[in-house]
Design a protein around this motif. Structure first.
Motif, PDB file in Angstrom:
ATOM      1  N   GLY A   8     -24.017  -1.080 -10.815  1.00 30.31           N
ATOM      2  CA  GLY A   8     -24.240  -1.568 -12.177  1.00 30.31           C
ATOM      3  C   GLY A   8     -24.814  -2.972 -12.190  1.00 30.31           C
ATOM      4  O   GLY A   8     -25.691  -3.293 -12.994  1.00 30.31           O
ATOM      5  N   ASP A   9     -24.305  -3.816 -11.291  1.00 30.59           N
ATOM      6  CA  ASP A   9     -24.824  -5.191 -11.186  1.00 30.59           C
ATOM      7  C   ASP A   9     -26.283  -5.178 -10.727  1.00 30.59           C
ATOM      8  O   ASP A   9     -27.109  -5.926 -11.242  1.00 30.59           O
ATOM      9  CB  ASP A   9     -23.981  -6.009 -10.197  1.00 30.59           C
ATOM     10  CG  ASP A   9     -22.536  -6.147 -10.638  1.00 30.59           C
ATOM     11  OD1 ASP A   9     -22.292  -6.190 -11.855  1.00 30.59           O
ATOM     12  OD2 ASP A   9     -21.665  -6.209  -9.749  1.00 30.59           O
ATOM     13  N   LEU A  10     -26.594  -4.307  -9.759  1.00 30.34           N
ATOM     14  CA  LEU A  10     -27.960  -4.216  -9.260  1.00 30.34           C
ATOM     15  C   LEU A  10     -28.894  -3.690 -10.355  1.00 30.34           C
ATOM     16  O   LEU A  10     -30.012  -4.173 -10.503  1.00 30.34           O
ATOM     17  CB  LEU A  10     -28.014  -3.301  -8.034  1.00 30.34           C
ATOM     18  CG  LEU A  10     -29.351  -3.238  -7.311  1.00 30.34           C
ATOM     19  CD1 LEU A  10     -29.758  -4.611  -6.774  1.00 30.34           C
ATOM     20  CD2 LEU A  10     -29.293  -2.235  -6.177  1.00 30.34           C
ATOM     21  N   ALA A  11     -28.405  -2.746 -11.136  1.00 26.82           N
ATOM     22  CA  ALA A  11     -29.211  -2.216 -12.242  1.00 26.82           C
ATOM     23  C   ALA A  11     -29.531  -3.329 -13.241  1.00 26.82           C
ATOM     24  O   ALA A  11     -30.687  -3.479 -13.657  1.00 26.82           O
ATOM     25  CB  ALA A  11     -28.470  -1.069 -12.927  1.00 26.82           C
ATOM     26  N   THR A  14     -32.097  -5.830 -11.697  1.00 27.31           N
ATOM     27  CA  THR A  14     -33.462  -5.349 -11.467  1.00 27.31           C
ATOM     28  C   THR A  14     -34.130  -4.724 -12.684  1.00 27.31           C
ATOM     29  O   THR A  14     -35.341  -4.521 -12.683  1.00 27.31           O
ATOM     30  CB  THR A  14     -33.467  -4.287 -10.350  1.00 27.31           C
ATOM     31  OG1 THR A  14     -32.660  -3.174 -10.771  1.00 27.31           O
ATOM     32  CG2 THR A  14     -32.945  -4.863  -9.046  1.00 27.31           C
ATOM     33  N   GLY A  15     -33.341  -4.376 -13.686  1.00 27.55           N
ATOM     34  CA  GLY A  15     -33.908  -3.706 -14.855  1.00 27.55           C
ATOM     35  C   GLY A  15     -34.021  -2.199 -14.681  1.00 27.55           C
ATOM     36  O   GLY A  15     -34.529  -1.505 -15.558  1.00 27.55           O
ATOM     37  N   LEU A  16     -33.575  -1.678 -13.552  1.00 26.11           N
ATOM     38  CA  LEU A  16     -33.544  -0.234 -13.334  1.00 26.11           C
ATOM     39  C   LEU A  16     -32.268   0.331 -13.934  1.00 26.11           C
ATOM     40  O   LEU A  16     -31.332  -0.412 -14.214  1.00 26.11           O
ATOM     41  CB  LEU A  16     -33.598   0.091 -11.843  1.00 26.11           C
ATOM     42  CG  LEU A  16     -34.868  -0.321 -11.117  1.00 26.11           C
ATOM     43  CD1 LEU A  16     -34.708  -0.116  -9.610  1.00 26.11           C
ATOM     44  CD2 LEU A  16     -36.059   0.475 -11.625  1.00 26.11           C
ATOM     45  N   THR A  17     -32.216   1.624 -14.082  1.00 23.62           N
ATOM     46  CA  THR A  17     -30.989   2.240 -14.577  1.00 23.62           C
ATOM     47  C   THR A  17     -30.089   2.613 -13.397  1.00 23.62           C
ATOM     48  O   THR A  17     -30.575   2.812 -12.270  1.00 23.62           O
ATOM     49  CB  THR A  17     -31.284   3.511 -15.395  1.00 23.62           C
ATOM     50  OG1 THR A  17     -31.871   4.487 -14.526  1.00 23.62           O
ATOM     51  CG2 THR A  17     -32.214   3.217 -16.572  1.00 23.62           C
ATOM     52  N   VAL A  18     -28.812   2.714 -13.674  1.00 23.36           N
ATOM     53  CA  VAL A  18     -27.864   3.172 -12.661  1.00 23.36           C
ATOM     54  C   VAL A  18     -28.263   4.571 -12.210  1.00 23.36           C
ATOM     55  O   VAL A  18     -28.218   4.897 -11.015  1.00 23.36           O
ATOM     56  CB  VAL A  18     -26.420   3.149 -13.223  1.00 23.36           C
ATOM     57  CG1 VAL A  18     -25.463   3.850 -12.292  1.00 23.36           C
ATOM     58  CG2 VAL A  18     -25.969   1.714 -13.488  1.00 23.36           C
ATOM     59  N   ARG A  19     -28.703   5.373 -13.148  1.00 29.25           N
ATOM     60  CA  ARG A  19     -29.123   6.745 -12.842  1.00 29.25           C
ATOM     61  C   ARG A  19     -30.278   6.757 -11.832  1.00 29.25           C
ATOM     62  O   ARG A  19     -30.298   7.564 -10.903  1.00 29.25           O
ATOM     63  CB  ARG A  19     -29.527   7.441 -14.134  1.00 29.25           C
ATOM     64  CG  ARG A  19     -29.861   8.883 -13.977  1.00 29.25           C
ATOM     65  CD  ARG A  19     -30.144   9.504 -15.331  1.00 29.25           C
ATOM     66  NE  ARG A  19     -30.448  10.904 -15.163  1.00 29.25           N
ATOM     67  CZ  ARG A  19     -30.720  11.707 -16.147  1.00 29.25           C
ATOM     68  NH1 ARG A  19     -30.722  11.266 -17.391  1.00 29.25           N
ATOM     69  NH2 ARG A  19     -30.988  12.963 -15.934  1.00 29.25           N
ATOM     70  N   THR A  20     -31.248   5.873 -12.029  1.00 30.88           N
ATOM     71  CA  THR A  20     -32.376   5.785 -11.097  1.00 30.88           C
ATOM     72  C   THR A  20     -31.898   5.395  -9.702  1.00 30.88           C
ATOM     73  O   THR A  20     -32.302   6.007  -8.704  1.00 30.88           O
ATOM     74  CB  THR A  20     -33.421   4.771 -11.606  1.00 30.88           C
ATOM     75  OG1 THR A  20     -33.953   5.233 -12.841  1.00 30.88           O
ATOM     76  CG2 THR A  20     -34.542   4.569 -10.601  1.00 30.88           C
ATOM     77  N   LEU A  21     -31.043   4.384  -9.622  1.00 33.48           N
ATOM     78  CA  LEU A  21     -30.529   3.944  -8.320  1.00 33.48           C
ATOM     79  C   LEU A  21     -29.749   5.057  -7.626  1.00 33.48           C
ATOM     80  O   LEU A  21     -29.883   5.267  -6.416  1.00 33.48           O
ATOM     81  CB  LEU A  21     -29.674   2.688  -8.489  1.00 33.48           C
ATOM     82  CG  LEU A  21     -30.452   1.442  -8.936  1.00 33.48           C
ATOM     83  CD1 LEU A  21     -29.496   0.327  -9.329  1.00 33.48           C
ATOM     84  CD2 LEU A  21     -31.420   0.982  -7.862  1.00 33.48           C
ATOM     85  N   TYR A  24     -32.292   7.616  -6.331  1.00 34.90           N
ATOM     86  CA  TYR A  24     -32.923   7.126  -5.106  1.00 34.90           C
ATOM     87  C   TYR A  24     -31.994   7.317  -3.904  1.00 34.90           C
ATOM     88  O   TYR A  24     -32.444   7.656  -2.811  1.00 34.90           O
ATOM     89  CB  TYR A  24     -33.312   5.653  -5.232  1.00 34.90           C
ATOM     90  CG  TYR A  24     -34.502   5.369  -6.127  1.00 34.90           C
ATOM     91  CD1 TYR A  24     -35.240   6.379  -6.729  1.00 34.90           C
ATOM     92  CD2 TYR A  24     -34.896   4.062  -6.362  1.00 34.90           C
ATOM     93  CE1 TYR A  24     -36.334   6.094  -7.538  1.00 34.90           C
ATOM     94  CE2 TYR A  24     -35.995   3.767  -7.163  1.00 34.90           C
ATOM     95  CZ  TYR A  24     -36.703   4.787  -7.750  1.00 34.90           C
ATOM     96  OH  TYR A  24     -37.783   4.498  -8.540  1.00 34.90           O
ATOM     97  N   ASP A  25     -30.705   7.095  -4.116  1.00 35.36           N
ATOM     98  CA  ASP A  25     -29.722   7.311  -3.050  1.00 35.36           C
ATOM     99  C   ASP A  25     -29.635   8.803  -2.719  1.00 35.36           C
ATOM    100  O   ASP A  25     -29.652   9.197  -1.553  1.00 35.36           O
ATOM    101  CB  ASP A  25     -28.354   6.773  -3.490  1.00 35.36           C
ATOM    102  CG  ASP A  25     -27.302   6.852  -2.400  1.00 35.36           C
ATOM    103  OD1 ASP A  25     -27.633   7.100  -1.219  1.00 35.36           O
ATOM    104  OD2 ASP A  25     -26.107   6.671  -2.732  1.00 35.36           O
ATOM    105  N   GLN A  26     -29.604   9.630  -3.733  1.00 37.02           N
ATOM    106  CA  GLN A  26     -29.481  11.077  -3.554  1.00 37.02           C
ATOM    107  C   GLN A  26     -30.626  11.664  -2.740  1.00 37.02           C
ATOM    108  O   GLN A  26     -30.419  12.543  -1.910  1.00 37.02           O
ATOM    109  CB  GLN A  26     -29.405  11.750  -4.931  1.00 37.02           C
ATOM    110  CG  GLN A  26     -29.251  13.247  -4.892  1.00 37.02           C
ATOM    111  CD  GLN A  26     -29.258  13.858  -6.290  1.00 37.02           C
ATOM    112  OE1 GLN A  26     -29.415  13.164  -7.288  1.00 37.02           O
ATOM    113  NE2 GLN A  26     -29.099  15.160  -6.357  1.00 37.02           N
ATOM    114  N   ILE A  27     -31.846  11.168  -2.953  1.00 42.23           N
ATOM    115  CA  ILE A  27     -32.994  11.706  -2.227  1.00 42.23           C
ATOM    116  C   ILE A  27     -33.239  10.985  -0.895  1.00 42.23           C
ATOM    117  O   ILE A  27     -34.205  11.279  -0.194  1.00 42.23           O
ATOM    118  CB  ILE A  27     -34.283  11.686  -3.098  1.00 42.23           C
ATOM    119  CG1 ILE A  27     -34.704  10.254  -3.457  1.00 42.23           C
ATOM    120  CG2 ILE A  27     -34.111  12.564  -4.330  1.00 42.23           C
ATOM    121  CD1 ILE A  27     -36.064  10.152  -4.133  1.00 42.23           C
TER     122      ILE A  27
END
Length: 159
Positions: A8-11, A14-21, A24-27
């Protein structure tokens, strides 16, 4: 002391969503360096550097699979990625500066007693066209690249 950020802090950073992060981890594109005892993802400064590389390559039109392959195979160094991004931005600035110069010239002509010359408008239209064409070419190239990848994937399945 090494700094860590939760997802959440990284999101937020960076302006990215938690879902996106998480995706990216999932793939397997962007995995956290660690986890808390309760299983929360923890990212460090090296992870931030990788994320910057991912986003830069994505901005240059590469697919996520191409980015993953390029980073894992070491096709680009972090410096090369930054330099590619710098070159792209310089080209965009050059096109936008040309358009701005032309707009300012036409604006000055319109403020004077003499109407802008036909050449002023044609040069403005040319600058607008160049700016638009660059965007269209980039999008077309990106789509062609993706379609080529899809074709190769489908051809591989048929064998």
């Amino acid at each position: 002391m090494k700094r860590y950020w939760k997802v959440g802090d990284l999101a937020r950073l960076t302006g990215l969503t938690v879902r996106t992060l998480r995706f990216y981890d999932q793939i397997g594109l962007f995995a956290p360096s660690g986890q808390t005892e309760s299983g929360h993802r923890l990212y460090d400064e090296a992870d931030l550097s990788r994320l910057q590389q991912i986003l830069s390559l994505k901005e240059l039109g590469l697919s996520l699979e191409e980015i993953k392959s390029a980073l894992n195979d070491g096709q680009f160094s972090p410096l090369e990625i930054v330099n590619l991004q710098i070159a792209r931005i310089k080209e965009q600035i050059k096109l936008q500066q040309s358009l701005l110069d032309q707009l300012q010239h036409v604006s000055k002509s319109m403020q004077g007693k003499e109407p802008p010359a036909v050449e002023d408008f044609t040069e403005l239209l040319q600058a607008m066209k160049k700016s638009h064409e660059k965007l269209v070419v980039e999008r077309r190239t990106s789509w062609e690249h993706r379609l080529d990848g899809l074709g190769a994937f489908l051809a591989g399945e048929e064998e």
